[in-house]
Design an enzyme around this catalytic site. Structure first.
Site, mmCIF file in Angstrom:
data_model
loop_
_atom_site.group_PDB
_atom_site.id
_atom_site.type_symbol
_atom_site.label_atom_id
_atom_site.label_comp_id
_atom_site.label_asym_id
_atom_site.label_seq_id
_atom_site.Cartn_x
_atom_site.Cartn_y
_atom_site.Cartn_z
ATOM 1 N N CYS A 199 0.832 -1.205 0.000
ATOM 2 C CA CYS A 199 0.000 0.000 0.000
ATOM 3 C C CYS A 199 0.863 1.248 0.000
ATOM 4 O O CYS A 199 2.056 1.185 0.303
ATOM 5 C CB CYS A 199 -0.871 0.034 1.247
ATOM 6 S SG CYS A 199 -1.868 -1.440 1.431
ATOM 7 N N GLY B 100 -0.408 0.357 -4.959
ATOM 8 C CA GLY B 100 -1.707 -0.277 -4.733
ATOM 9 C C GLY B 100 -2.744 0.273 -5.678
ATOM 10 O O GLY B 100 -2.852 1.490 -5.830
ATOM 11 N N ASN C 180 0.280 0.942 5.922
ATOM 12 C CA ASN C 180 1.033 0.149 4.949
ATOM 13 C C ASN C 180 1.802 -0.887 5.736
ATOM 14 O O ASN C 180 2.594 -0.544 6.608
ATOM 15 C CB ASN C 180 1.986 1.047 4.155
ATOM 16 C CG ASN C 180 2.932 0.263 3.247
ATOM 17 O OD1 ASN C 180 4.045 0.698 2.998
ATOM 18 N ND2 ASN C 180 2.507 -0.882 2.760
ATOM 19 N N GLY C 181 1.566 -2.142 5.424
ATOM 20 C CA GLY C 181 2.253 -3.219 6.132
ATOM 21 C C GLY C 181 1.294 -4.335 6.435
ATOM 22 O O GLY C 181 0.188 -4.384 5.882
ATOM 23 N N CYS D 268 12.561 -3.944 4.120
ATOM 24 C CA CYS D 268 12.222 -4.934 3.082
ATOM 25 C C CYS D 268 13.079 -4.728 1.828
ATOM 26 O O CYS D 268 12.996 -3.684 1.181
ATOM 27 C CB CYS D 268 10.755 -4.798 2.710
ATOM 28 S SG CYS D 268 10.300 -5.785 1.281
ATOM 29 N N TYR E 143 11.593 -4.460 -6.447
ATOM 30 C CA TYR E 143 10.386 -4.465 -7.253
ATOM 31 C C TYR E 143 9.362 -3.407 -6.883
ATOM 32 O O TYR E 143 8.747 -2.805 -7.753
ATOM 33 C CB TYR E 143 9.752 -5.862 -7.131
ATOM 34 C CG TYR E 143 8.278 -5.952 -7.430
ATOM 35 C CD1 TYR E 143 7.809 -5.909 -8.738
ATOM 36 C CD2 TYR E 143 7.354 -6.106 -6.399
ATOM 37 C CE1 TYR E 143 6.443 -6.000 -9.016
ATOM 38 C CE2 TYR E 143 5.990 -6.198 -6.665
ATOM 39 C CZ TYR E 143 5.546 -6.151 -7.979
ATOM 40 O OH TYR E 143 4.216 -6.237 -8.237
ATOM 41 N N ASP F 75 13.940 -9.502 -15.652
ATOM 42 C CA ASP F 75 12.753 -9.250 -14.827
ATOM 43 C C ASP F 75 13.187 -9.241 -13.364
ATOM 44 O O ASP F 75 14.282 -9.696 -13.022
ATOM 45 C CB ASP F 75 11.673 -10.311 -15.075
ATOM 46 C CG ASP F 75 10.275 -9.818 -14.701
ATOM 47 O OD1 ASP F 75 10.152 -8.713 -14.132
ATOM 48 O OD2 ASP F 75 9.310 -10.545 -14.982
ATOM 49 N N ASP F 76 12.297 -8.725 -12.503
ATOM 50 C CA ASP F 76 12.713 -8.597 -11.103
ATOM 51 C C ASP F 76 12.508 -9.861 -10.293
ATOM 52 O O ASP F 76 13.285 -10.156 -9.401
ATOM 53 C CB ASP F 76 11.973 -7.415 -10.453
ATOM 54 C CG ASP F 76 10.498 -7.448 -10.767
ATOM 55 O OD1 ASP F 76 9.822 -8.368 -10.312
ATOM 56 O OD2 ASP F 76 10.034 -6.560 -11.503
ATOM 57 N N CYS G 111 5.842 -13.985 2.165
ATOM 58 C CA CYS G 111 6.044 -12.778 2.971
ATOM 59 C C CYS G 111 4.855 -12.601 3.908
ATOM 60 O O CYS G 111 3.710 -12.728 3.485
ATOM 61 C CB CYS G 111 6.150 -11.557 2.070
ATOM 62 S SG CYS G 111 6.273 -10.026 3.016
ATOM 63 N N CYS H 265 15.497 -7.013 5.501
ATOM 64 C CA CYS H 265 14.772 -8.285 5.561
ATOM 65 C C CYS H 265 14.975 -8.991 4.229
ATOM 66 O O CYS H 265 14.781 -8.389 3.170
ATOM 67 C CB CYS H 265 13.283 -8.057 5.789
ATOM 68 S SG CYS H 265 12.333 -9.596 5.773
#
Ligand code: 5GP
Ligand code: SF4
Length: 456
Positions: free
Chosen positions: A1, A30, A104-105, A238, A244, A347-348, A384, A434
């Site tokens: 988000c 998002g 967000n999270g 993260c 990405y 690509d990622d 995740c 992370c």
């Protein structure tokens, strides 16, 4: 988000217009729903709906949202279904007066907290963890708002970057691990909070600094004050934000996303063992990485796939036949770049492997002689729990297949993943990241029942 907040003392500040533009810049975080709450210091108004920022708001709606304080949200669902009732910001009247929250999270102890609150008499209207946060804050009715939020935050486990607003204050809070980003900017006398610094550029605001992991900023008539939660054992920003999720023009915790991706591309080039004629990105995230790859490998960069930017995600959903066409609606090959060529495609990530397979098929149909797939992350072997939808474990192709099996599944001539060591080199000197989806070392403990559900 994506989250955004603005606070100004100036009665002429149009918080709704600034929030709209900020959310517009954060749209990549998002696309399911968008919303904002604004306050003129006395009256609070809200508008939210399903869809893209540009569909949810129009001039009339924005004109009706008057005020100098605002928060906004664009949603990508992890906990809670994609429903209007779950759209944010969440607004409620509680012991603290009107309170709005945008998150967000992803919390990992939502169920426990919800049960505890329900036992204490709370009633829930949504299935989001944001409502749990709101209830926890409301419970501390005797404290001032900053203290109530700090106390509530001590029960939260998981990742959370939050913007919270009352009718006369704006608060930002980032979890002690710092999993999701948040930064602070200024536009004239107004303070701005945003998930990513790209939102500042779009409104002409100046980047001031990142909000620190565990930091709460309280912004009101008296200016900005900063408080801190007890520190986490480590930081766990993260790494997927760099790979990405974030926009390349954003700087997150001191590192520019485009530069990080270019460095990933250079590292990928070091691992690549084949001869090739052209390197092409999967737009848009592959762009920066492919430039770095071309620079380091000497293989010319070109545009072999064109993305139709105007395809909203919702449009591709109606039925299976249209879903199967999804990739073709979104991406089209440039035959004159691909015809007879040995192509490196960047690509990622590979999540389920289905998109990558379709893209490789498209390239071959367009005449590519060889297709070498290079991925700017290690295989995703673990789900995740902290707010990125890398799905349930059984859907992660790398959790149950070797690199060679995946290569065959997607139909590539070679498949090259970045190693974790090379990824670390690319984001050097950043520490405290992370990387759990690549190695299963979860920095924040996952409750048993949560992991059982995800690992089924
Ligand atoms: P796949 O080949 O696994 O079907 O799709 C890979 C594509 O999904 C990549 O192009 C990548 O950009 C995109 N992607 C990357 N991360 C995520 C994520 O967290 N969730 C989803 N759903 N897609 C992602
Ligand atoms: Fe990011 Fe992966 Fe950690 Fe989730 S598990 S926060 S996607 S690095």
């Amino acid at each position: 988000c994506g989250i955004f907040g603005v606070y100004s003392n100036d009665e002429d500040c149009n918080a709704a217009a600034l929030t709209y533009l900020g959310l517009y810049a954060l749209q990549h975080r998002g696309q399911e729903s968008a919303g904002m709450v604004v306050s003129d210091g006395t009256h609070v108004s809200v508008h939210k709906n399903m869809g893209l920022v540009s569909n949810v708001f129009n001039r009339d709606i924005l004109d009706g949202l008057r005020g100098r304080i605002g928060i906004g949200h664009v949603r990508y669902s992890t906990t809670g279904s994609s429903l209007l009732a779950n759209a944010q910001p969440l607004l409620a009247r509680c012991s603290k007066g009107m309170l709005a929250v945008a998150h967000n999270g992803n919390l990992v102890n939502t169920e426990d907290l919800r049960k505890e609150l329900e036992n204490g008499g709370s009633v829930f209207q949504t299935s989001t963890d944001t409502e749990v946060i709101m209830n926890l804050v409301a419970r501390h009715s005797r404290e001032n708002l900053a203290d109530a939020i700090l106390k509530a935050a001590q029960s939260l486990k998981g990742s959370y970057s939050l913007v919270i607003m009352s009718k006369d204050a704006l608060i930002g809070l980032r979890d002690p691990y710092g999993v999701r980003p948040m930064c602070l900017g200024k536009l004239a006398d107004a303070y701005i909070l945003a998930s990513e610094s790209c939102a500042f550029s779009s409104i002409g605001a100046r980047f001031i600094r990142d909000i620190q992991p565990g930091e709460l900023v309280m912004i009101d008539r008296d200016g900005l004050r900063s408080y801190h939660l007890p520190p986490a054992p480590s930081q766990a920003i993260c790494i997927f934000e760099y790979i990405y999720f974030a926009r390349p023009d954003s700087n997150i915790d001191g590192l520019n996303v485009h530069m990080a991706r270019k460095a990933m591309g250079r590292e990928l080039a070091k691992l690549f063992q084949h001869e090739a004629d052209v390197v092409i990105p999967v737009p848009d995230t592959g762009l920066s990485t492919a430039i770095g790859f071309a620079e380091a490998s000497g293989i010319p960069y070109d545009i072999g796939l064109i993305k139709n930017t105007y395809v909203g995600r919702t449009f591709i959903q109606p039925n299976q036949a249209l879903r199967d066409m999804g990739v073709r609606i979104k991406l089209n090959p440039v035959e004159s770049v691909l015809q007879g060529k040995r192509v490196v495609i960047i690509d990622d990530t590979i999540v389920r492997g289905t998109t990558s397979g379709k893209i490789i098929h498209l390239l071959r149909e367009a005449g590519a002689k060889e297709v070498h797939m290079c991925v700017s992350a290690p295989p995703i072997t673990h789900p995740c729990y902290y707010g990125i939808d890398t799905s349930v474990r059984k859907e992660l192709i790398a959790s149950s297949h070797s690199v060679e099996e995946i290569r065959r599944f997607i139909g590539a001539d070679s498949l090259n993943y970045l190693s974790l060591e090379a990824l670390y080199r690319a984001v050097e000197p950043k520490e405290g990241l992370c990387v759990a989806c690549f190695n299963g070392n979860y920095p924040i403990t996952i409750p048993q029942e949560e992991s059982r559900d995800k690992f089924l």
